[in-house]
Design a protein around this motif. Structure first.
Motif, PDB file in Angstrom:
ATOM      1  N   ARG A  51       5.127   3.279  -8.818  1.00  0.00           N
ATOM      2  CA  ARG A  51       5.005   4.685  -9.531  1.00  0.00           C
ATOM      3  C   ARG A  51       3.506   4.705 -10.101  1.00  0.00           C
ATOM      4  N   GLY A  52       3.058   6.194  -9.728  1.00  0.00           N
ATOM      5  CA  GLY A  52       1.733   6.434 -10.334  1.00  0.00           C
ATOM      6  C   GLY A  52       0.697   6.022  -9.612  1.00  0.00           C
ATOM      7  N   ALA A  53       0.673   5.226  -8.361  1.00  0.00           N
ATOM      8  CA  ALA A  53      -0.382   4.634  -7.586  1.00  0.00           C
ATOM      9  C   ALA A  53      -0.872   5.784  -6.725  1.00  0.00           C
ATOM     10  N   SER A  54      -2.383   5.533  -6.919  1.00  0.00           N
ATOM     11  CA  SER A  54      -2.967   6.629  -5.838  1.00  0.00           C
ATOM     12  C   SER A  54      -2.897   6.077  -4.612  1.00  0.00           C
ATOM     13  N   ALA A  55      -3.659   7.015  -3.690  1.00  0.00           N
ATOM     14  CA  ALA A  55      -3.520   6.398  -2.440  1.00  0.00           C
ATOM     15  C   ALA A  55      -4.728   5.097  -2.050  1.00  0.00           C
ATOM     16  N   LEU A  56      -5.620   4.938  -2.748  1.00  0.00           N
ATOM     17  CA  LEU A  56      -6.385   3.655  -2.691  1.00  0.00           C
ATOM     18  C   LEU A  56      -5.428   2.494  -3.382  1.00  0.00           C
ATOM     19  N   GLU A  57      -4.649   2.668  -4.614  1.00  0.00           N
ATOM     20  CA  GLU A  57      -3.881   1.866  -5.167  1.00  0.00           C
ATOM     21  C   GLU A  57      -2.797   1.446  -4.269  1.00  0.00           C
ATOM     22  N   ALA A  58      -2.173   2.511  -3.566  1.00  0.00           N
ATOM     23  CA  ALA A  58      -1.213   2.071  -2.768  1.00  0.00           C
ATOM     24  C   ALA A  58      -1.522   1.371  -1.549  1.00  0.00           C
ATOM     25  N   GLY A  59      -2.657   1.564  -0.893  1.00  0.00           N
ATOM     26  CA  GLY A  59      -3.158   0.808   0.058  1.00  0.00           C
ATOM     27  C   GLY A  59      -3.314  -0.693  -0.260  1.00  0.00           C
ATOM     28  N   ARG A  60      -3.846  -0.951  -1.363  1.00  0.00           N
ATOM     29  CA  ARG A  60      -4.275  -2.120  -2.101  1.00  0.00           C
ATOM     30  C   ARG A  60      -2.926  -2.940  -1.834  1.00  0.00           C
ATOM     31  N   HIS A  61      -1.963  -2.426  -2.586  1.00  0.00           N
ATOM     32  CA  HIS A  61      -0.730  -2.695  -2.925  1.00  0.00           C
ATOM     33  C   HIS A  61       0.042  -3.345  -1.415  1.00  0.00           C
ATOM     34  N   ARG A  64      -1.553  -6.445  -0.031  1.00  0.00           N
ATOM     35  CA  ARG A  64      -1.282  -7.539  -0.879  1.00  0.00           C
ATOM     36  C   ARG A  64       0.193  -7.959  -0.396  1.00  0.00           C
ATOM     37  N   GLN A  65       0.973  -6.820   0.170  1.00  0.00           N
ATOM     38  CA  GLN A  65       2.272  -7.217   0.492  1.00  0.00           C
ATOM     39  C   GLN A  65       2.569  -7.631   1.898  1.00  0.00           C
ATOM     40  N   GLY A  66       1.346  -7.876   2.604  1.00  0.00           N
ATOM     41  CA  GLY A  66       1.195  -8.257   4.119  1.00  0.00           C
ATOM     42  C   GLY A  66       1.216  -7.155   5.243  1.00  0.00           C
ATOM     43  N   VAL A  67       0.993  -5.978   4.619  1.00  0.00           N
ATOM     44  CA  VAL A  67       0.554  -4.859   5.726  1.00  0.00           C
ATOM     45  C   VAL A  67      -1.120  -5.057   5.936  1.00  0.00           C
ATOM     46  N   GLY A  68      -1.323  -4.973   7.131  1.00  0.00           N
ATOM     47  CA  GLY A  68      -2.841  -5.226   7.604  1.00  0.00           C
ATOM     48  C   GLY A  68      -3.413  -3.831   7.533  1.00  0.00           C
ATOM     49  N   VAL A  69      -3.534  -3.202   6.295  1.00  0.00           N
ATOM     50  CA  VAL A  69      -4.081  -1.860   6.366  1.00  0.00           C
ATOM     51  C   VAL A  69      -5.489  -2.112   5.294  1.00  0.00           C
ATOM     52  N   GLU A  70      -6.437  -1.307   5.627  1.00  0.00           N
ATOM     53  CA  GLU A  70      -7.751  -1.348   4.853  1.00  0.00           C
ATOM     54  C   GLU A  70      -7.497  -0.309   3.938  1.00  0.00           C
ATOM     55  N   PRO A  71      -7.604  -0.732   2.564  1.00  0.00           N
ATOM     56  CA  PRO A  71      -7.063   0.267   1.566  1.00  0.00           C
ATOM     57  C   PRO A  71      -8.151   1.293   1.541  1.00  0.00           C
TER      58      PRO A  71
END
Length: 340
Positions: A51-61, A64-71
């Motif tokens: 909750r409350g995560a920005s797009a950049l924070e969502a990308g970082r999360h 970290r959880q195994g999705v190969g996305v560049e934040p």
């Protein structure tokens, strides 16, 4: 003249080269965003966007959880593409998903949802146990007393039994137990009000709460849809004549943890507020969570002249008009015979 033509040629070739480079960058970016499947740590992942995560924070999360996305690339795509905000929750990410498709998934909010089923006829204690055991419910009310629970959900009733509608509830992971109790409480208020507004105008009940109490007794007395209206008529007929309801489920409920599975004659003589053999009228509260059919049976019981019923042993009941008929039915079914 020759110099001028050469300059034009170089300018033309330079422009073409710049266009080609730009086209290649745009094509590569489009491929990377819209075509290239994101690398995953497994073929399918369950990931959380807090909750409350920005797009950049969502990308970082996600990374970290195994999705190969560049934040940062994910942030730029979210920033400069059309669409609503990212919705927090748990998501299932499958192999083959592109970064654009992932962003669309998060914007649509197609989250992993959980369910919990509250069964008709359960007591509040059984409901609380089910909620407390659910692995994806965030616990905030475990072990609190009844008054704390009532205050938390904003209820004005004195006792919480029967106030929650039995149904299957769908919710996001990490939803609090308070949210579920409020959902079930509000649902019961809606269902009870609908039944009360459509009630038989001659019903001998003074309030929606009394209807809820009667519905809970009906719920415990029969599981058959085709008999709820008749069972309701027996209790309504008794209330009209000021006869005690004499229903075993209220006695059992009043015994609480002391009930060991078999109701004895001596239990029917032990006076307490839920003993409808020793006290007239309705008990002080519902004795379980009644479903919609029981609410409507209580609101609009069948028109009968029955005052008694006895279980046949197969889930159905035999209804009688007089005590003499009832005693014969009791003797017959207790002997295990289906005919006189």
């Amino acid at each position: 003249m020759t110099v001028e033509k050469g300059g034009r040629r170089r300018w033309l070739w330079g422009g073409l080269l710049a266009f080609a480079v730009l086209f290649a960058v745009v094509a590569a970016t489009a491929w990377w965003v819209y075509v290239r499947p994101l690398p995953l740590a497994a073929s399918s992942l369950e990931v959380e966007v807090p909750r409350g995560a920005s797009a950049l924070e969502a990308g970082r999360h996600l990374a970290r959880q195994g999705v190969g996305v560049e934040p940062y690339a994910f942030y730029l795509l979210a920033r400069f593409s059309r669409g609503g905000p990212i919705i927090a929750g748990y998501y299932r990410v499958e192999h083959g998903l592109t970064m654009s498709a992932l962003l669309d998934l998060l914007r649509r909010g197609e989250r992993i949802l959980e369910t919990i089923t509250i069964v008709e006829g359960w007591t509040l204690a059984q409901m609380r146990s089910a909620i407390d055991r659910h692995p994806w419910v965030e616990k905030t009310l475990v072990g609190v007393d009844e008054q704390t629970l009532l205050s938390a959900i904003g209820a004005e009733e004195a006792l919480p039994e029967g106030l929650f509608f039995p149904d299957t509830y769908v919710f996001d992971r990490k939803t609090t137990d308070l949210v579920l109790y409020r959902m079930a409480y509000r649902k019961m208020q809606e269902e009870l009000l609908a039944a009360w507004q459509a009630r038989d105008p001659e019903l001998p009940l003074a309030s929606p709460y009394e209807l809820l109490i009667l519905a809970s007794i009906i719920e415990k007395e029969t599981g058959r849809s085709d008999e709820r209206g008749k069972v309701a008529s027996v209790f309504v007929n008794r209330l009209r004549r000021n006869m005690p309801l004499q229903t075993d489920p209220t006695v059992i409920y009043g015994m609480g943890d002391s009930f060991e599975g078999k109701l004895l004659r001596r239990h029917l003589r032990e006076d307490h507020s839920y003993n409808t053999y020793t006290r007239g009228g309705l008990p002080p509260s519902p004795i379980c969570l009644p479903g919609r059919e029981s609410l409507w049976a209580a609101a609009r019981p069948e028109k009968t002249d029955f005052f008694y019923f006895v279980a046949r042993g197969d889930g159905s009941s035999e209804f009688s008009r007089t005590l003499e008929e009832h005693n014969r039915a009791v003797a017959r079914w207790r002997r295990g015979r289906s005919a006189p």
